[in-house]
Design a protein around this motif. Structure first.
Motif, mmCIF file in Angstrom:
data_model
loop_
_atom_site.group_PDB
_atom_site.id
_atom_site.type_symbol
_atom_site.label_atom_id
_atom_site.label_comp_id
_atom_site.label_asym_id
_atom_site.label_seq_id
_atom_site.Cartn_x
_atom_site.Cartn_y
_atom_site.Cartn_z
ATOM 1 N N VAL A 1 19.822 69.522 -6.245
ATOM 2 C CA VAL A 1 18.407 69.637 -6.627
ATOM 3 C C VAL A 1 17.542 68.495 -6.117
ATOM 4 C CG1 VAL A 1 19.013 70.918 -8.718
ATOM 5 C CG2 VAL A 1 18.715 68.434 -8.842
ATOM 6 N N ASP A 2 18.116 67.511 -5.425
ATOM 7 C CA ASP A 2 17.351 66.313 -5.042
ATOM 8 C C ASP A 2 16.051 66.653 -4.328
ATOM 9 O OD1 ASP A 2 19.291 64.790 -6.169
ATOM 10 O OD2 ASP A 2 20.098 63.972 -4.303
ATOM 11 N N GLY A 3 16.084 67.620 -3.421
ATOM 12 C CA GLY A 3 14.906 67.939 -2.622
ATOM 13 C C GLY A 3 13.788 68.603 -3.401
ATOM 14 N N PHE A 4 14.054 68.986 -4.646
ATOM 15 C CA PHE A 4 13.047 69.679 -5.450
ATOM 16 C C PHE A 4 12.394 68.782 -6.500
ATOM 17 C CE2 PHE A 4 15.855 72.841 -3.727
ATOM 18 C CZ PHE A 4 14.978 73.807 -3.269
ATOM 19 N N VAL A 5 13.008 67.656 -6.791
ATOM 20 C CA VAL A 5 12.449 66.732 -7.769
ATOM 21 C C VAL A 5 11.264 66.010 -7.141
ATOM 22 C CG1 VAL A 5 12.881 64.683 -9.173
ATOM 23 C CG2 VAL A 5 14.655 66.446 -8.949
ATOM 24 N N GLY A 6 10.129 66.066 -7.817
ATOM 25 C CA GLY A 6 8.935 65.394 -7.316
ATOM 26 C C GLY A 6 8.002 66.281 -6.517
ATOM 27 N N LEU A 7 8.388 67.535 -6.262
ATOM 28 C CA LEU A 7 7.494 68.442 -5.551
ATOM 29 C C LEU A 7 6.300 68.827 -6.444
ATOM 30 C CD1 LEU A 7 9.771 71.043 -3.706
ATOM 31 C CD2 LEU A 7 8.738 68.969 -2.800
ATOM 32 N N ALA A 8 5.205 69.170 -5.810
ATOM 33 C CA ALA A 8 4.019 69.624 -6.550
ATOM 34 C C ALA A 8 4.187 71.109 -6.879
ATOM 35 C CB ALA A 8 2.761 69.381 -5.724
ATOM 36 N N HIS A 9 5.082 71.393 -7.808
ATOM 37 C CA HIS A 9 5.391 72.784 -8.144
ATOM 38 C C HIS A 9 4.397 73.382 -9.132
ATOM 39 C CE1 HIS A 9 6.992 71.512 -12.056
ATOM 40 N NE2 HIS A 9 7.588 70.514 -11.403
ATOM 41 N N HIS A 10 3.724 72.528 -9.909
ATOM 42 C CA HIS A 10 2.694 72.946 -10.864
ATOM 43 C C HIS A 10 3.187 74.031 -11.826
ATOM 44 C CE1 HIS A 10 -0.328 70.387 -9.088
ATOM 45 N NE2 HIS A 10 -0.113 70.932 -7.886
ATOM 46 N N ALA B 1 8.966 77.315 -0.141
ATOM 47 C CA ALA B 1 8.484 78.360 -1.048
ATOM 48 C C ALA B 1 7.939 77.756 -2.336
ATOM 49 C CB ALA B 1 9.612 79.347 -1.353
ATOM 50 N N VAL B 2 8.622 76.741 -2.881
ATOM 51 C CA VAL B 2 8.138 76.071 -4.087
ATOM 52 C C VAL B 2 6.770 75.441 -3.822
ATOM 53 C CG1 VAL B 2 8.540 74.129 -5.655
ATOM 54 C CG2 VAL B 2 10.423 75.676 -5.072
ATOM 55 N N GLU B 3 6.621 74.787 -2.680
ATOM 56 C CA GLU B 3 5.339 74.175 -2.339
ATOM 57 C C GLU B 3 4.252 75.244 -2.156
ATOM 58 O OE1 GLU B 3 6.782 70.151 0.016
ATOM 59 O OE2 GLU B 3 6.735 72.060 1.108
ATOM 60 N N HIS B 4 4.616 76.368 -1.580
ATOM 61 C CA HIS B 4 3.662 77.460 -1.394
ATOM 62 C C HIS B 4 3.145 77.956 -2.740
ATOM 63 C CE1 HIS B 4 1.934 81.064 0.568
ATOM 64 N NE2 HIS B 4 2.362 81.718 -0.508
ATOM 65 N N PHE B 5 4.045 78.171 -3.681
ATOM 66 C CA PHE B 5 3.622 78.644 -5.001
ATOM 67 C C PHE B 5 2.868 77.554 -5.756
ATOM 68 C CE2 PHE B 5 6.195 82.231 -4.079
ATOM 69 C CZ PHE B 5 5.821 83.230 -4.960
ATOM 70 N N ASP C 1 11.592 67.217 -14.715
ATOM 71 C CA ASP C 1 10.543 67.133 -13.703
ATOM 72 C C ASP C 1 9.438 68.161 -13.954
ATOM 73 O OD1 ASP C 1 9.711 65.728 -11.283
ATOM 74 O OD2 ASP C 1 9.985 67.644 -10.259
ATOM 75 N N GLY C 2 9.505 68.848 -15.080
ATOM 76 C CA GLY C 2 8.441 69.762 -15.464
ATOM 77 C C GLY C 2 8.608 71.198 -15.043
ATOM 78 N N TYR C 3 9.726 71.530 -14.397
ATOM 79 C CA TYR C 3 9.943 72.929 -14.028
ATOM 80 C C TYR C 3 10.226 73.775 -15.269
ATOM 81 C CZ TYR C 3 10.672 71.908 -9.002
ATOM 82 O OH TYR C 3 10.536 71.543 -7.685
ATOM 83 N N PRO C 4 9.694 74.986 -15.347
ATOM 84 C CA PRO C 4 10.276 75.951 -16.283
ATOM 85 C C PRO C 4 11.695 76.247 -15.807
ATOM 86 C CG PRO C 4 8.178 76.737 -15.373
ATOM 87 C CD PRO C 4 8.589 75.553 -14.558
ATOM 88 N N VAL C 5 12.638 76.308 -16.714
ATOM 89 C CA VAL C 5 14.030 76.490 -16.325
ATOM 90 C C VAL C 5 14.651 77.623 -17.123
ATOM 91 C CG1 VAL C 5 14.340 74.095 -15.577
ATOM 92 C CG2 VAL C 5 14.816 74.722 -17.962
ATOM 93 N N GLY C 6 15.883 77.932 -16.796
ATOM 94 C CA GLY C 6 16.571 78.984 -17.520
ATOM 95 C C GLY C 6 18.052 78.974 -17.226
ATOM 96 N N VAL C 7 18.766 79.771 -17.986
ATOM 97 C CA VAL C 7 20.181 80.017 -17.715
ATOM 98 C C VAL C 7 20.355 81.511 -17.497
ATOM 99 C CG1 VAL C 7 21.179 78.006 -18.844
ATOM 100 C CG2 VAL C 7 20.671 80.028 -20.206
ATOM 101 N N THR C 8 21.057 81.841 -16.435
ATOM 102 C CA THR C 8 21.459 83.215 -16.185
ATOM 103 C C THR C 8 22.938 83.288 -16.532
ATOM 104 O OG1 THR C 8 19.874 83.374 -14.364
ATOM 105 C CG2 THR C 8 21.574 85.065 -14.492
ATOM 106 N N ILE C 9 23.248 83.873 -17.656
ATOM 107 C CA ILE C 9 24.646 83.974 -18.078
ATOM 108 C C ILE C 9 25.166 85.291 -17.523
ATOM 109 C CG2 ILE C 9 26.263 83.918 -20.012
ATOM 110 C CD1 ILE C 9 24.168 82.488 -21.649
ATOM 111 N N ALA C 10 25.898 85.176 -16.415
ATOM 112 C CA ALA C 10 26.277 86.379 -15.687
ATOM 113 C C ALA C 10 27.471 86.123 -14.780
ATOM 114 C CB ALA C 10 25.090 86.868 -14.856
#
Length: 389
Positions: A226-235, A204-208, A273-282
């Protein structure tokens, strides 16, 4: 919830190298010990419906599962069987230990708005292997809490283009329009609890990332794999949020999840790795001395990501609530839970279609909201609050 353990006195000392010299916090990644192995779920039973074999992604999931040394049991029909035990507790245990590879029902393919989080809810799976004693899925899903993985992922992703530009939560709100059309992919599950067995969210990350349009994939997690997500072309078209809470909650009522420190370490890796990130405090729970406990949490978030160059950080603040139905289910699952669910101490509200829910009284809610808004601005000034509920 009974909270008696005091916080450690004093602020943490500045980090030092082995030689005793002070270390620049911007170089912490270079001197930190190796990360702990990520927490991964291993189901006791994996089943697949005949329809799942008709989809390439379903077969990919089966190959991943077998690569982890697990056997895939092919069911005779497309209905899940063998989940009921002799008691509710036995049924719960069986279902929580089962992963089912299935095809999504037609209702899941017709996307629904998911206010206040995102324009649309897109489901790649349903169910979660964690054991959070406040679990909101208890009031959202019916039947035994088995984890279902959707084999028709390619069809699900291909259908998203029809919804671009049509949302009302971020697409048309001036304060969130920069996010584009948003698709929430963790409403009914936890992606990182399942990714090592499915590969669904990576695809899904690659699709977006390849979708050249103002769109954003969103998901939140209590895990750290998170290892599998580092380095993906997430843009930058996927925002990953870490679902976090104060220690009296994470250590006592969030069974089977990653430690808070590990969740934040994973969030840091993705932010770098350049992802927009966040915290969900819930859910925000008014435990005794909650200001001190949540202050410690905000400081931990700041220490984890505050020095990341170009940080794009958001916060989503969700207070604890329950319904009569979810309370009944949760007390069946966790009869000795410490989570407070006292209707007399709450305000009774009516949600969509007249559904009853119990929230904190207005005075408590106002205190919580004011404190979080002030402390986030003070401790994490670059963090943008997306919503409070």
């Amino acid at each position: 919830m009974d909270v008696t353990r005091p916080l450690a006195p004093g602020a943490p000392a500045a980090p030092h190298s082995a030689s005793g010299e002070a270390v620049d916090t911007h170089d912490l990644d270079a001197v930190a010990p190796p990360p702990r192995p990520a927490r991964r779920w291993t189901p006791k039973r994996v089943v697949a419906t005949p329809a799942a074999y008709d989809h390439a992604h379903g077969r990919r999931i089966m190959a991943l599962v077998e690569a982890h040394g697990l056997e895939v049991e092919r069911l005779r029909g497309n209905r899940l069987t063998g989940l009921r035990g002799e008691s509710d507790r036995e049924t719960y245990a069986r279902a929580k230990a089962t992963m089912a590879i299935v095809v999504s029902p037609p209702s899941r393919r017709k996307l629904q708005p998911i206010a206040p989080s995102a324009d649309w809810r897109v489901d790649l799976a349903e169910g979660c292997p964690a054991h959070c004693q406040y679990c909101y899925l208890a009031g959202s899903l019916t039947g035994p809490p088995v984890t279902r993985i959707y084999a028709d992922l390619d069809d699900i992703l291909a259908g998203l283009a029809d919804y671009a530009g049509r949302g009302t939560i971020t697409s048309r709100r001036a304060d969130r329009r920069d996010e584009g059309t948003t698709f929430e992919a963790s409403c009914y599950t936890d992606p990182l609890a399942l990714e090592h067995l499915t590969g669904s969210w990576r695809r899904a990350v690659e699709h977006f990332g390849a979708w050249d349009a103002p769109v954003q994939l969103r998901w939140t997690t209590k895990f750290d794999d998170v290892d599998g997500f580092v380095g993906l072309a997430h843009h930058g078209r996927t925002r990953v949020r870490s679902s976090v809470n104060c220690r009296p909650v994470t250590t006592r009522v969030e069974g089977g999840t990653s430690r808070l420190e590990d969740r934040l370490a994973g969030l840091r890796r993705l932010a770098r790795d350049g992802y927009p990130v966040g915290v969900t405090i819930a859910p925000i729970i008014a435990v005794p001395d909650w200001q001190a406990h949540y202050g410690e949490l905000l400081d931990a978030v700041a220490a984890a990501v505050g020095d990341v160059p170009g940080l794009d950080l958001t916060a989503e603040l969700i207070t604890h609530r329950f319904t009569p139905g979810s309370k009944e289910v949760l007390l069946g699952w966790y009869p000795r839970t410490r989570v407070e669910m006292d209707e007399q101490a709450r305000s009774r509200k009516h949600g969509r279609f007249g559904a009853v829910k119990y929230v904190y009284p207005a005075e408590t809610m106002a205190q919580l909201r004011s404190w979080f808004q002030h402390e986030l601005a003070d401790r994490l000034p670059s963090c943008r609050i997306l919503y409070w509920t």
